[in-house]
Design a protein around this motif. Structure first.
Motif, PDB file in Angstrom:
ATOM      1  N   ARG A 177       0.836  -1.216   0.000  1.00  0.00           N
ATOM      2  CA  ARG A 177       0.000   0.000   0.000  1.00  0.00           C
ATOM      3  C   ARG A 177       0.865   1.258   0.000  1.00  0.00           C
ATOM      4  NH1 ARG A 177      -5.251  -1.293   0.542  1.00  0.00           N
ATOM      5  NH2 ARG A 177      -5.904  -3.085   1.802  1.00  0.00           N
ATOM      6  N   ALA A 199      -9.886 -10.082  -6.255  1.00  0.00           N
ATOM      7  CA  ALA A 199     -10.500  -8.870  -5.691  1.00  0.00           C
ATOM      8  C   ALA A 199      -9.638  -8.307  -4.558  1.00  0.00           C
ATOM      9  CB  ALA A 199     -11.906  -9.171  -5.189  1.00  0.00           C
ATOM     10  N   LYS A 200      -9.102  -9.180  -3.716  1.00  0.00           N
ATOM     11  CA  LYS A 200      -8.210  -8.732  -2.647  1.00  0.00           C
ATOM     12  C   LYS A 200      -6.960  -8.074  -3.220  1.00  0.00           C
ATOM     13  CE  LYS A 200      -7.539 -11.537   0.921  1.00  0.00           C
ATOM     14  NZ  LYS A 200      -7.968 -10.803   2.142  1.00  0.00           N
ATOM     15  N   ASN A 218      -7.683  -4.674  -4.536  1.00  0.00           N
ATOM     16  CA  ASN A 218      -7.840  -3.707  -3.445  1.00  0.00           C
ATOM     17  C   ASN A 218      -6.496  -3.363  -2.800  1.00  0.00           C
ATOM     18  OD1 ASN A 218     -10.626  -3.261  -3.554  1.00  0.00           O
ATOM     19  ND2 ASN A 218     -11.067  -5.093  -2.367  1.00  0.00           N
ATOM     20  N   THR A 241      -4.497  -1.597  -6.108  1.00  0.00           N
ATOM     21  CA  THR A 241      -5.241  -0.598  -6.902  1.00  0.00           C
ATOM     22  C   THR A 241      -4.574  -0.356  -8.260  1.00  0.00           C
ATOM     23  OG1 THR A 241      -4.105   1.284  -5.829  1.00  0.00           O
ATOM     24  CG2 THR A 241      -6.192   0.536  -4.863  1.00  0.00           C
ATOM     25  N   PHE A 269     -14.599  -2.185 -10.613  1.00  0.00           N
ATOM     26  CA  PHE A 269     -13.180  -2.033 -10.312  1.00  0.00           C
ATOM     27  C   PHE A 269     -12.552  -1.137 -11.388  1.00  0.00           C
ATOM     28  CE2 PHE A 269     -13.644  -5.972  -7.814  1.00  0.00           C
ATOM     29  CZ  PHE A 269     -12.833  -5.680  -6.725  1.00  0.00           C
TER      30      PHE A 269
END
Length: 291
Positions: free
Chosen positions: A11, A133-134, A137, A140, A166
């Motif tokens: 992140r 999907a994880k 997220n 991104t 998305f």
């Protein structure tokens, strides 16, 4: 090349890259990389400024009698290959990092997951869409690259992205084959020498389908019958399915009008292999990529 096993690191790194205006590309993998995976990295480099690869053997997409425990793994080798390709970031998390507590939330795409491989691997695609999907997220990304060899997976992920909004572009990359035609797969390592030779029947059967199409055959059942005949000519090959479907909806076709996906799954010995060709009428030819 940055390597981490922590979501928090990803992140922070991605945030910095985006603040500097970088376009993020993601290539999700289960590792034990081969030339097919590396081609995805190269395609990602063409379409983005910062290329990230995830390496994670996802337990929730394996059935109880499947090969999760023996799935080939070699992180050190994978990292050397990725560094050579100029990859910028590698995420190689533990199962505990990805699933730190009991998983009560999953992502499921209906209908198109019940066909082809999904008919024989219940719950598989729910595991795929949940982990992808994880990853979306976590990273991104602006783009994500997937291989056509897993054609149903591409269709399922595209539908998930469309339905859940998305903000990521899905790029489908062509199948990469060995010199003799066998589609590259991490599971090819399971094949002994006799089985490796027998596995060529998959690409051989699809070549016969291509010949029929080039000669004007558009009846799906005729093509399916021919592919089955070729596959069944190999004693070590046990056919699981041969299907002719629309590549987007995965609905069975009786007659090919615009485009078709001819997909097969077989066991060579105890190893399950898949392969396919994508046909588009406007080109009167196989389509090798959408790049």
């Amino acid at each position: 090349m940055i390597v981490t096993d922590k979501i928090s690191d990803i992140r922070n790194i991605i945030k910095e890259q985006k603040l500097s205006g970088k376009k993020i590309g993601l290539v999700p993998t289960m590792g034990y990389l081969h030339e097919g995976h590396l081609s995805l990295v190269r395609i990602s480099k063409k379409h983005s400024d910062f290329v990230a690869v995830s390496i994670f053997v996802n337990p929730i997409q394996f059935g109880p009698n499947e090969d999760f425990d023996r799935y080939p793994r070699d992180l050190e080798r994978d990292l050397k290959l990725l560094e050579k390709e100029g990859c910028d970031l590698v995420f190689a998390p533990s199962v505990e990092e990805m699933y730190p507590s009991e998983l009560l939330t999953t992502v499921n795409v209906d209908k198109i997951t019940d066909k082809l491989c999904g008919a024989f691997r219940p719950g598989h695609f729910k595991g795929v869409t949940t982990v992808v999907a994880k990853l979306f997220n976590i990273f991104t990304p602006d783009i994500a690259v997937f291989g056509q060899k897993d054609a149903q997976q591409v269709a399922v992920i595209k539908k998930m992205v469309e339905d859940l909004n998305f903000p990521v572009e899905i790029i489908k990359a062509p199948i990469v084959r060995e010199v003799d035609g066998l589609a590259m797969s991490s599971r090819n390592v399971y094949l002994n020498s006799e089985e490796r030779k027998a596995a060529l029947i998959l690409s051989k059967s699809l070549k016969e389908a291509e010949k029929l199409l080039l000669n004007g055959e558009r009846n799906a059942n005729t093509i399916i019958k021919k592919v089955n005949e070729v596959l069944n000519s190999e004693p070590l090959c046990k056919v699981q399915y041969v299907s002719c479907v629309h590549p987007d909806t995965l609905e069975d076709l009786t007659y090919i009008k615009d485009k078709a996906l001819i997909a097969i799954a077989c066991f060579i010995g105890t190893t399950r292999l898949i392969d396919n060709i994508l046909w588009e009428e406007k080109y009167n030819a196989k389509v090798y990529d959408e790049i």
